[in-house]
Design a protein around this motif. Structure first.
Motif, PDB file in Angstrom:
ATOM      1  N   LYS A 199       0.845  -1.186   0.000  1.00 43.21           N
ATOM      2  CA  LYS A 199       0.000   0.000   0.000  1.00 43.21           C
ATOM      3  C   LYS A 199       0.880   1.235   0.000  1.00 43.21           C
ATOM      4  N   TYR A 215      -4.179   0.552  -2.158  1.00 45.61           N
ATOM      5  CA  TYR A 215      -3.774  -0.813  -1.853  1.00 45.61           C
ATOM      6  C   TYR A 215      -3.509  -1.552  -3.162  1.00 45.61           C
ATOM      7  N   SER A 257      -8.931  -1.946   0.217  1.00 48.85           N
ATOM      8  CA  SER A 257      -8.183  -2.967   0.946  1.00 48.85           C
ATOM      9  C   SER A 257      -7.351  -3.805  -0.008  1.00 48.85           C
ATOM     10  N   ALA A 258      -6.320  -4.451   0.567  1.00 50.25           N
ATOM     11  CA  ALA A 258      -5.511  -5.380  -0.222  1.00 50.25           C
ATOM     12  C   ALA A 258      -6.334  -6.595  -0.637  1.00 50.25           C
TER      13      ALA A 258
END
Length: 773
Positions: A199, A215, A257-258
């Motif tokens: 990120k 991300y 988000s990842a």
């Protein structure tokens, strides 16, 4: 010599036949390939004048990922891919309005690794470069690496060929100045034998005041041997187990988000077939470009047309993941929102990052409404999502938040146009309530450009109380940009008129009367003594030593001569102020004659507008405030002058096909490309399509036939054709108009006539009985 046996002769004949069949098939494939509209696009157009979000190559329409080489990386202007800069400084994935991120560079290490983190740029040559929509390939001279790029909507796909016996590395330049903002806090970790997760933070800018985390998930088709971090730069060097085979790298991104970045890869790019992604990207572009088919004209004119059409679908970017989650930065605390989902789990619409809709009334309002109503529909509901989250419809959101870019309530005409064209049919009262809020105290009209913490620069209190916004504001400066009272007054009056049309549609009679009264406020900044719109101070006195050609002297990104004609909702009323239609015609005609001497633009780029000579041009087709002016002649009962001057503008401004020329000004995310398309097909909407059953004005198409494929999900017709008879560079005048074989007396056509499908036939000539040129 002995003759060959019959068996041998038969084998020879069979081989010849098979070769002929294969050859014929290859020729057919080549021919089909040549017919692809995507091949007509010239992505390098005007790239000597690029800004961060201007250039595009390995990108899908409105893709979150917009992957391309960067030759300049500092600043929003003069950055990104600049044709004349011969050094590549990385391949980055995000080129959006006030957003950047994830810059990578394949490298070969010679000697110590220490210097590579600060010395990794590579020269390249345009001779070894190939660019088309959805694809970019280039050779890095320093390393001998051939890099190829393509993408899905949310995943960048890289292909690197490292020279034989050389160990390949990829530098992740996560902490760097990159285009419009700085990337900071970059973190990368190995999460599998061939997988990375990381990120970075897109730091705040003066326009986007809140940070946004980017991300990403990266996967290779080869093993990762080491991941090293440089303590000085904070950046990472990834060593790969390379061989003679090409290295493939997927980079999925997300603003939430990842895990969502990984899911974006899984949903959009589960395979490793690089060529298939290139083909899929080309197919997606071809489908959109094919909505408008042009025939006739020169090959160069067609190539420029499809390049303009491609630009009309550029710049504005998706920010939600495939599962509908998106970044919401409109409140005090960052949150992850989720768009409404269909039964299959996909979002009902996409959410967008976008520059201002300032000027959209004369550009994408019309073009998207004609050929891409589904896009106009999506953007309307995306703008409403910002209202639901943050209580205000934006005029240019970035990073899930408001930027307050430019002035006024520029999204009002866009959304009203979508409603008047029947593209948006539901929740009209809710939409009206949301739009009205922007036009009242507490709304976006109170804010000047980038006025994040105050609400004075918009001058709305003066506009409501006195009927105009003074210049200068008595409170002084420091409350945002573009505090140009007379220009703001003109914008607000038009936007009020657009809102009034929606109030009328839903039968809010009192609101209709109220906003129609405000729509007449443009008259309060017309100085009859000098014959121009002019700056007026808080005491009602006109500015002394007024110069109508002085740039930004009370007018937003323009001068008074250009902005005087910014009354798209009441050209007749403006003409009355000027002494009648004939006097107005002569005034505008003089302006066009003078503007022709400077090529109708303030120099060859947006930066040139401030030039002492160029800024004094009376009509500027390089920026939005006066791009409607050629079609004003139609409203003044001189359609022949609209036809003549619109052709002149197309020839001088929108006909180049080189890296040094193209839009000669401010191509704000497809607005100028859209304008060029509309002028070339000969259809234009003066008030942005905001009245009931919107009206299109007929100009002078440059092609013999234009076929608009109508979206069956929104419109009842299948195709609408514009046919010109006896068209040519000298035959620019329309002498006769027929719609479905019935004569049309005026040079106007209604929206309902177009969406039913049919044929508009224009008889062209080199002469006009009203020729005043």
């Amino acid at each position: 010599m002995k003759s060959k046996s019959p068996r041998i002769n038969n084998l020879i004949r069979i081989c010849i036949l098979l070769f002929s069949l294969v050859s014929c098939t290859v020729k057919q494939e080549i021919s089909a390939r040549k017919e692809q509209l995507v091949d007509k696009v010239y992505p390098l157009l005007d790239t000597e004048n690029s800004r961060w979000f201007f250039f595009s190559s390995a990108s899908r329409p409105f893709g979150m990922v917009n992957l391309s080489p960067d030759t300049q990386i500092n600043g929003a202007w003069g950055s990104g891919y600049r044709y004349k800069t011969d050094t590549i400084k990385g391949f980055s994935h995000i080129h959006a309005w006030q957003l950047s991120g994830l810059s990578v560079m394949p490298v070969i290490i010679s000697g110590s690794k220490n210097g590579i983190y600060t010395d990794f740029y590579s020269k390249f040559s345009h001779e070894k470069e190939s660019v088309r929509p959805g694809y970019h390939s280039v050779e890095l001279d320093r390393y001998g690496i051939k890099a190829e790029l393509t993408s899905t909507k949310r995943v960048g796909f890289h292909k690197y060929r490292f020279p034989g016996n050389k160990k390949g590395h990829v530098l992740f330049n996560l902490n760097t100045v990159l285009g419009s903002c700085e990337n900071t806090g970059g973190i990368l970790e190995k999460t599998g034998s061939n997988e990375l997760s990381g990120k970075l933070v897109a730091a705040p800018t003066t326009r986007r005041p809140k940070p946004l985390t980017v991300y990403f998930k990266v996967r290779f088709n080869v093993s990762i041997t080491t991941v090293e971090r440089d303590p000085g730069t904070g950046n990472y060097l990834v060593a790969l187990d390379t061989s003679d085979e090409a290295v493939l790298m997927k980079a999925g991104i997300s603003y939430t988000s990842a895990e969502n970045a990984a899911n974006n890869i899984q949903k959009e790019l589960p395979h490793w077939d690089f060529n298939r992604v290139i083909e899929d990207s080309g197919d997606e572009w071809n489908e959109l470009l094919g909505r408008i088919k042009v025939e006739g004209g020169t090959e160069k004119a067609q190539r420029r047309f499809y390049t303009d059409l491609w630009h009309a679908l550029q710049g504005r970017r998706i920010i939600n993941d495939v599962n509908g989650e998106y970044p919401d930065n409109t409140g005090k605390q960052f949150r992850i929102g989720r768009l409404p989902l269909r039964a299959d789990g996909t979002p009902e619409f996409n959410h967008y990052n976008s520059d201002s809709f300032w000027g959209a009334q004369w550009t994408i309002n019309t073009l998207w409404g004609l050929a891409y109503p589904e896009i106009m529909h999506e953007f309307t509901y995306s703008l409403m999502q910002y209202y639901k989250d943050g209580g205000m419809i934006p005029r240019g959101p970035s990073g899930g938040n408001y930027t307050f870019v430019m002035t006024g309530a520029s999204t009002t005409p866009f959304m009203v146009s979508a409603i008047q064209k029947g593209i948006v049919k539901d929740s009209l009262e809710i939409i009206y309530k949301a739009l009205k809020k922007n036009h009242m105290p507490g709304g976006i009209m109170e804010k000047a450009g980038y006025e994040h913490h105050t609400h004075i620069g918009g001058g709305l209190n003066y506009y409501i109380k006195n009927g105009y916004i003074p210049y200068p504001l008595p409170e002084g400066m420091g409350f945002g940009g573009h505090q140009d009272g007379s220009g703001q007054t003109l914008e607000y009056a038009y936007q009020d008129w657009a809102l009034a049309q929606l109030a009328k549609k839903i039968k809010y009679k009192e609101d209709y009367a109220y906003f129609m009264k405000r729509a007449a406020n443009y008259k309060n900044v017309f100085n009859e003594k000098v014959g121009w719109m002019a700056p007026k101070n808080v005491n009602g006195r006109w500015k002394n030593d007024f110069d109508p050609y002085q740039y930004e002297n009370g007018f937003v990104e323009s001068n008074a001569a250009q902005s005087t004609w910014f009354v798209p909702h009441d050209i007749g009323g403006l003409a009355t102020l000027m002494g009648g239609k004939e006097k107005a015609t002569e005034k505008l005609l003089d302006q066009f004659r003078s503007a022709r001497e400077l090529g109708f633009t303030s120099g060859n780029s947006h930066e040139a507008e401030l030039h002492p000579e160029y800024s004094r041009i009376p009509v500027n087709y390089g920026n939005q405030p006066s791009i409607q002016t050629a079609f004003i002649f139609n409203q003044l009962d001189h359609p022949d002058l609209t036809q003549y001057w619109s052709r002149q503008v197309v020839e001088r401004v929108f006909s180049d096909l080189t890296p040094s020329e193209g839009y000669k000004g401010d191509e704000d995310q497809g607005l100028m490309g859209s304008l060029a398309v509309l002028m070339k097909i000969g259809l234009f909407q003066m008030n942005g399509g905001t009245e009931n059953n919107p009206e299109y004005q007929i100009g002078s198409p440059v092609f013999d036939r234009i076929t608009i494929h109508l979206n069956k999900d929104y419109y009842p017709g299948r195709i609408f054709e514009i046919k010109t008879v006896n068209n040519g560079t000298d035959n620019v005048f329309v002498n006769e108009v027929q719609l479905n074989n019935s004569p049309v007396k005026s040079f106007k056509i209604k929206h309902e006539d177009i969406i039913k499908g049919g044929v508009l036939q224009l008889q062209m000539s080199g002469k006009s009985h009203k020729d005043k040129n």
